[in-house]
Design a protein around this motif. Structure first.
Motif, PDB file in Angstrom:
ATOM      1  N   UNK A 200       0.642  -0.999  -0.022  1.00  0.00           N
ATOM      2  CA  UNK A 200       0.172   0.021   0.006  1.00  0.00           C
ATOM      3  C   UNK A 200       0.804   1.199  -0.080  1.00  0.00           C
ATOM      4  N   UNK A 201       0.535   2.047  -0.969  1.00  0.00           N
ATOM      5  CA  UNK A 201       1.626   3.263  -0.937  1.00  0.00           C
ATOM      6  C   UNK A 201       0.368   4.329  -1.570  1.00  0.00           C
ATOM      7  N   UNK A 202       0.972   5.492  -1.273  1.00  0.00           N
ATOM      8  CA  UNK A 202      -0.168   6.832  -1.903  1.00  0.00           C
ATOM      9  C   UNK A 202       0.391   6.893  -3.315  1.00  0.00           C
ATOM     10  N   UNK A 203      -0.728   7.548  -3.867  1.00  0.00           N
ATOM     11  CA  UNK A 203      -0.385   7.549  -5.459  1.00  0.00           C
ATOM     12  C   UNK A 203       0.938   8.379  -5.883  1.00  0.00           C
TER      13      UNK A 203
ATOM     14  N   UNK B 250       2.515  -2.718  -8.500  1.00  0.00           N
ATOM     15  CA  UNK B 250       2.695  -1.477  -8.253  1.00  0.00           C
ATOM     16  C   UNK B 250       1.526  -0.317  -8.420  1.00  0.00           C
ATOM     17  N   UNK B 251       0.417  -0.639  -9.294  1.00  0.00           N
ATOM     18  CA  UNK B 251      -0.490   0.062  -9.338  1.00  0.00           C
ATOM     19  C   UNK B 251      -1.808  -0.425  -8.626  1.00  0.00           C
ATOM     20  N   UNK B 252      -1.857  -1.686  -8.209  1.00  0.00           N
ATOM     21  CA  UNK B 252      -2.684  -2.392  -7.519  1.00  0.00           C
ATOM     22  C   UNK B 252      -2.472  -1.620  -5.974  1.00  0.00           C
ATOM     23  N   UNK B 253      -1.303  -1.532  -5.580  1.00  0.00           N
ATOM     24  CA  UNK B 253      -1.031  -1.144  -4.254  1.00  0.00           C
ATOM     25  C   UNK B 253      -1.465   0.252  -3.984  1.00  0.00           C
ATOM     26  N   UNK B 254      -1.532   1.045  -4.914  1.00  0.00           N
ATOM     27  CA  UNK B 254      -1.677   2.422  -4.634  1.00  0.00           C
ATOM     28  C   UNK B 254      -3.320   2.590  -3.904  1.00  0.00           C
ATOM     29  N   UNK B 257      -7.090   2.681  -4.950  1.00  0.00           N
ATOM     30  CA  UNK B 257      -7.332   1.883  -6.247  1.00  0.00           C
ATOM     31  C   UNK B 257      -7.954   0.843  -5.598  1.00  0.00           C
ATOM     32  N   UNK B 258      -9.276   0.313  -6.344  1.00  0.00           N
ATOM     33  CA  UNK B 258     -10.041  -0.835  -5.974  1.00  0.00           C
ATOM     34  C   UNK B 258      -9.732  -1.843  -7.113  1.00  0.00           C
ATOM     35  N   UNK B 259      -9.491  -1.351  -8.461  1.00  0.00           N
ATOM     36  CA  UNK B 259      -9.381  -2.295  -9.426  1.00  0.00           C
ATOM     37  C   UNK B 259      -7.987  -1.839 -10.291  1.00  0.00           C
ATOM     38  N   UNK B 260      -7.278  -2.624 -10.678  1.00  0.00           N
ATOM     39  CA  UNK B 260      -6.075  -2.437 -11.433  1.00  0.00           C
ATOM     40  C   UNK B 260      -5.924  -3.294 -12.634  1.00  0.00           C
TER      41      UNK B 260
END
Lengths: 326, 326
Positions: A200-203, B250-254, B257-260
């Motif tokens: 989990x990281x911020x955008x 990397x984008x899933x962990x933002x 974000x619920x769907x990547x």
């Protein structure tokens, strides 16, 4: 300096009533995790505990149970019996305000895994064979039969996991994995705590990665990689110090790269340079010293006055010489 | 299907002389690690072993000792007694050429940790409670007293480490950490093997990350993130299948974000869509099925004819509906 024994330290904890627990500035997982782990054990023993960190609680560790108790000192002096410094290689790294808050303490306890720790406490326990201060606290708490609550359990796991790169670094021992097994046996939810720690990281961190990658330059046949961050970008993205933590590993890990460098413009206009070498014959500390910096052979840093371009040119020129020479 | 016992399987290994060891197509660390772990134990027992994988050895696992023995089948048929399938949920996933190579085997052994494995061997051992096939093999080898050489030790560690995301995923158990402790006790070099496993990637993977990030679109207040890869970029960077592995994390962990979603143009002009959901109320498998794909609630995929833009618009429209509805 010789270590006190675990039982001497445990006795001191039992004999006193109030504690301030501190760790180093710019705290990481081992710093905050260690504070919470030992602090909550003391609370379970009925003690009064203040958790102070000069820089407060980083956002990325706010998932830790009880972490809301971590306070940033504002210049006050606490009326406490004992000051405990955890994971802090030297006293000044606790920070001026934290030191002031602890100034009335009658006894200092210092527990750490940094080899360079000079033993600045009245009671000291320094074990550089341990990959994290959290692991020392696990040994201490289990050996002395102190309370190992869920808060302490989770905090120890995060301290050790983050300081070993998720059980990957060379300091990771048999005891580290056995500790993890025991924490799971005690009910730790592995999937959940790791998702919170790593997944989990911020955008803005992803956007920062994109900006950095767009400045990436590979030189000397791919043996030197560098990227840079100007202050305007930091302001635009409203970056926090922890946002860039570990990002340099992405370019350090490129096959063929021997030196990775991160050039960063700070708020006061100075330039911070972080250098990582993978080749012991390329001593980045030597280069750092030329510019008034320091560090270790494989990881060193500089903070210098000048323009980003000017310092970048000068530092890369020195690195190129060394890379070409080997 | 009920499992054979470890001792029945060990007896079958002892009674035969020659083996073909296989795993699934597009092999990962658990596939290759498992092949090497059991294969080398058999070699130490004096057996003849062929290591076959339909897709050969991925470059990123070539650091594993003995991995040069992994062969890509070319249509030949091997004269072997026993075929062993490891970490392969169903027989067709071994690949056509590997199946042909194994077609003369008199006995099939099937060991795996995938719940869906129907038990296609003559002897089967399926343990879906194990986070990796490598951990089943560790249990098997130690329980049956089979040789646990350095090759086997390192291969088991990499198999389990990669399939648990470095001891992070929810399947990681007390036994997993205890296994790691035991492998270190047996001489495993933790720092070195992890550096080789995780701390090294080709430049093209970093450049791919940059290209992907430059296409990143955040939609629906940051609840949907998608990026895309056109075939021309794959060709330009000479990408290999493993280069994009895990990048979607990397984008899933933002946060938020619920769907990547990863849209990818394949060589034959079809579009591959990989979707990851973090919210069980947003079932990406349902969306995948609308386009002829499939998978699980939180991870699903599509392979469809059409243009990248056209399919992207259609898939995102379906996802938006579901995100808005919850």
């Amino acid at each position: 300096m010789s270590n006190s024994t675990f039982s001497e330290i445990a006795q001191a904890l039992r004999e006193h009533a109030s504690f301030i627990i501190m760790s180093h500035v710019r705290p990481d997982g081992d710093a905050i995790g260690s504070q919470l782990a030992l602090g909550h054990a003391l609370e379970e023993m009925g003690k009064t505990v203040y958790y102070y960190n000069e820089d407060g609680l980083p956002e990325n560790l706010a998932f830790l149970p009880h972490s809301e108790r971590i306070t940033q000192p504002q210049g006050e002096v606490l009326d406490v019996d004992v000051a405990i410094a955890l994971d802090c290689a030297n006293k000044p790294r606790l920070g001026d305000n934290a030191l002031k808050a602890a100034s009335q303490a009658k006894l200092w306890i210092n527990m750490d895994h940094h080899k360079s720790n000079p033993g600045y406490g009245d009671l000291n326990y320094i074990d550089s064979g341990s990959p994290a201060t959290g692991q020392i606290l696990y040994d201490f708490i289990t050996a002395e039969g102190l309370p190992l609550s869920e808060v302490t359990r989770d905090a120890i796991y995060v301290a050790v996991s983050t300081d070993t790169g998720s059980f990957q670094y060379s300091g990771t021992t048999v005891a580290t994995y056995e500790m993890a097994a025991d924490l799971v046996r005690r009910g730790l939810n592995v999937g959940e705590i790791n998702a919170k720690t790593y997944d989990s990281h911020p955008y803005r961190r992803v956007e920062l990665t994109r900006r950095l990658l767009n400045t990436l330059v590979m030189a000397e046949d791919g043996r030197i990689a560098d990227w840079q961050l100007v202050y305007a970008t930091k302001e635009e993205l409203q970056l926090k110090p922890e946002d860039s933590e570990g990002l340099i590993d992405m370019i350090r890990a490129i096959e063929g790269v021997e030196v990775a460098v991160f050039f960063e413009e700070l708020k006061d206009g100075t330039i911070r340079v972080s250098m990582r070498s993978k080749n012991p014959s390329i001593d980045v500390c030597e280069v750092a010293k030329l510019f008034g910096g320091g560090g270790h052979t494989l990881a060193a840093g500089i903070r210098a006055e000048g323009t980003l371009d000017g310092i970048r040119d000068a530092v890369l020129a020195e690195l190129r010489k060394r890379v070409d020479a080997c």
